[in-house]
Scaffold this motif. Sequence first.
Motif, short mmCIF file in Angstrom:
data_model
loop_
_atom_site.label_atom_id
_atom_site.label_comp_id
_atom_site.label_asym_id
_atom_site.label_seq_id
_atom_site.Cartn_x
_atom_site.Cartn_y
_atom_site.Cartn_z
N UNK A 26 0.82 -1.21 0.00
CA UNK A 26 0.00 0.00 0.00
C UNK A 26 0.85 1.26 0.00
N UNK A 27 2.02 1.20 0.63
CA UNK A 27 2.92 2.35 0.58
C UNK A 27 3.25 2.72 -0.86
N UNK A 28 3.36 1.71 -1.74
CA UNK A 28 3.59 1.98 -3.16
C UNK A 28 2.32 2.50 -3.83
N UNK A 346 9.33 6.24 -10.86
CA UNK A 346 8.86 7.56 -10.47
C UNK A 346 9.30 7.90 -9.07
N UNK A 347 8.35 8.34 -8.24
CA UNK A 347 8.62 8.68 -6.84
C UNK A 347 8.08 7.61 -5.90
N UNK A 348 8.05 6.36 -6.35
CA UNK A 348 7.39 5.31 -5.56
C UNK A 348 8.34 4.25 -5.04
N UNK A 349 9.61 4.31 -5.41
CA UNK A 349 10.57 3.31 -4.96
C UNK A 349 11.94 3.59 -5.54
N UNK A 350 12.90 2.74 -5.21
CA UNK A 350 14.29 2.99 -5.58
C UNK A 350 14.82 2.05 -6.66
N UNK A 351 14.07 1.01 -7.01
CA UNK A 351 14.55 0.03 -7.97
C UNK A 351 14.84 0.68 -9.32
N UNK A 352 15.79 0.11 -10.04
CA UNK A 352 16.23 0.61 -11.35
C UNK A 352 17.00 1.92 -11.25
N UNK A 353 17.34 2.35 -10.05
CA UNK A 353 18.08 3.59 -9.93
C UNK A 353 17.23 4.82 -10.16
N UNK A 673 3.92 -9.65 -8.49
CA UNK A 673 4.27 -9.94 -7.09
C UNK A 673 5.46 -9.12 -6.61
N UNK A 674 5.48 -7.82 -6.97
CA UNK A 674 6.62 -6.98 -6.59
C UNK A 674 6.21 -5.54 -6.35
N UNK A 675 4.91 -5.29 -6.17
CA UNK A 675 4.46 -3.90 -6.09
C UNK A 675 5.03 -3.19 -4.87
N UNK A 676 5.40 -3.93 -3.83
CA UNK A 676 5.95 -3.26 -2.64
C UNK A 676 7.26 -2.54 -2.94
N UNK A 677 7.92 -2.89 -4.06
CA UNK A 677 9.16 -2.21 -4.45
C UNK A 677 8.90 -0.88 -5.14
N UNK A 678 7.66 -0.63 -5.53
CA UNK A 678 7.32 0.59 -6.25
C UNK A 678 6.47 0.28 -7.46
N UNK A 679 5.94 1.32 -8.07
CA UNK A 679 5.03 1.17 -9.22
C UNK A 679 5.80 1.17 -10.54
N UNK A 680 5.15 0.69 -11.58
CA UNK A 680 5.75 0.64 -12.92
C UNK A 680 5.26 1.87 -13.70
N UNK A 681 5.90 2.99 -13.47
CA UNK A 681 5.40 4.28 -13.98
C UNK A 681 5.43 4.34 -15.51
N UNK A 682 6.57 4.00 -16.11
CA UNK A 682 6.68 4.21 -17.56
C UNK A 682 5.74 3.29 -18.34
N UNK A 683 5.48 2.08 -17.82
CA UNK A 683 4.55 1.21 -18.54
C UNK A 683 3.13 1.72 -18.46
#
Length: 767
Positions: A26-28, A346-353, A673-683
């Motif tokens: 939910x934080x994401x 975006x502003x939802x997580x740190x993955x992918x730098x 099964x990975x939304x807690x890492x952040x959202x997929x903004x560009x897709x």
Amino acid sequence: MNQDYIKADEWSIIEEGFDLKRVKSSESLFSIGNGAMGQRANFEETYSGDTFQGSYIAGVYYPDKTRVGWWKNGYPEYFAKVLNAPNWIGIKVLINGVELDLATCKKVSAFKRELNMKEGCYRRSFDAVLSNNAMVHVDVTRFLSLDLDEVGAIAFKVTVENMDAEVSFFPFLDSGITNEDSNWDDKFWNTTKVSSSRNRAFIEAHTMKTNFRTCTFMQANLDYNGESISGSLEEQHDNFVSLKFSKKAKKGEQLSLTKFGGYTVSRNHPENELVHAANEVLDKASNFGFTKLMEKQKESWAKIWDMSDIVIQGDIKAQQGIRFNIFQLNQTYLGTDSRLNIGPKGFTGEKYGGSTYWDTEAYCIPFYMATKDEMVARKLLKYRYNHLEKAIENAKKLGFVNGAALYPMVTMNGEECHNEWEITFEEIHRNGAIAFAIYNYYRYTGDYSYIPEMGLEVLIGIARFWHQRANFSGYRNKFVILGVTGPNEYENNVNNNWYTNYLAQWCIHFTLEQLSKVKEGYQKDYNRIIGKTNLTPSECESWKKVADNIYFPFSEEHGVYLQQDGFLDKDLVKVADLDKTERPINQKWSWDRILRSPYIKQADVLQGFYFFEENFTLKELENHFDFYEPFTVHESSLSPCVHSIQAAKLGRMEQAYTFYLRTSRLDLDDYNKEVEEGLHITSMAGTWMSIVEGFGGMRVINDMLSFEPRIPKQWASYSFKVNFRNRILKVKVSQDEIHIELKGDEELVILINGKEYKLALNTTTII
């Protein structure tokens, strides 16, 4: 099984009931942003449970040194990390001396979160019983202002329901934060000064290495029955400052703490004036007050929605999905700053730098071209032009010469910072996406000026790269491109990836065409560019020789272009025949097994058919779709949208609808099964494309806007707006009719299902 706790609603993302196991997801999902900063939906009050803390400032990053087991020449020195910024949202709350913490409360009930996408705000409420038996009701509203984009606002309201109680609020700033994603656990931030003044506080800090100077600031005010309660400094040390507001409240009476906070940054202000700038923006926020600033937030979002909304009648989950995607895209990037771009999280997580990928050019630019002024998309193209010298440096590190440019797979400042060799060295198709975006921008907007002003230099650098990257095969008597990774990252180090080879050929031909066009119509620009690049006719002839004689692997047996050499050597077991317990394969299989399988992560050959569909017949598309989709596991967020568009073009609406739901609800239903890492903004831009280009069939054909509308049987109607060359078209498609309304300064002739229609101004045409 996908998650299903998000309630279906047309305009809001809603969670009801408190579950420790879904806090990070939910934080994401409830993240908020305003283009300049953003944050995950962390609780303001203390939370000792499992959480992923994240606040982010646009354009601020840290060059985390690359960590690999075996260093190879050409590796980037660092991987740019989006930084968890100093925390300004924190508010510790004590009720009769006992801390409010949902992880330790005796009971939590009536818990509800709502991300109101129409208004651009996040609300949370709950009832809780603390260890001292105090029963509290809490209401929290938070938003990041679009009008004052350095400011966020929080209204934190507490009511003790069963007793008189001493309620204490400790709003704080904290720069002693860490990143979830770090290669070496380096210290990313250095705090230089902590200060406070009355009901305001400031932390001045800078990033290590990159030296971005920031001031994290806050102002707090407490109200009780219309009375303003004074606060005082509670704690101040090396990287922390808190204020204290305390009041003995009668049973059932509400205390309301208002907190303004945010960041001023040296990217936008002189570094010695950050506190001054913070005070100025706090003055503005104070003059508005929470309620007025919230009203302005609603007005600003109303303007955004007026142009970018897609309305779906008859399918609430589909409606919620597309609005969630559009909302997050606008929270991430609004086109106000050409130094910024669109990170995949975006502003939802740190993955992918958190950096810029080819996703921007391939997926995001169409959304921004059509839903905003064309200058927004132009800024995204200018971003790449500004990084051309870095792209030439990147290519030079890999042995390329003479101004050849290789744009980075991942970047913050134009320099490659992705440290997986099969991506950094081999996923070179990203170069082609940038050239395609230049073409796509001109094709849609009709604005050719970008090419002589900036774009042609980019194209020359890219063409030089493709010319040098290809080599002549005496065996095939053709030019080949060896050792690449296509969009399908479940194949590494392959030879003659069809999509890559096709892009290389197209890029060279397109560049040669633009050279002729600029020479003919923009002589001054042409002379400047030739002088700057030292381009000669013989070099152009050498490019053309490569492009005209490039090799494409093809299967006569199957009548399709092969994804790469050797694809038919694989054990061609279709995805439908895989044991479901083996999925997703990227979480269940070894990488060795994946690489030897026929399974495709995302559209690869079909990505080329999407970009260049006018070069292929409908029958060719059908053949390739039928051959490749059954091997596609869609374990990339960028895959379902392309397949939805193509399925719609083929008239396979049930399949198109299924792919649309997957792309629009990818995060809401947590397919991967990975939304807690952040959202997929560009897709998410691909979701918009699934409707406008897929179901709506929007294309530009022979310099005319064209639609071939289709509608899923599940929908009563859908409608969207596009800005095409400064004319606004509203398209509504129902099961029986097509309505098109035109606004602008002049009439427009468009194609509907191949037939020309002349649209009159401010009139609805019904077909």
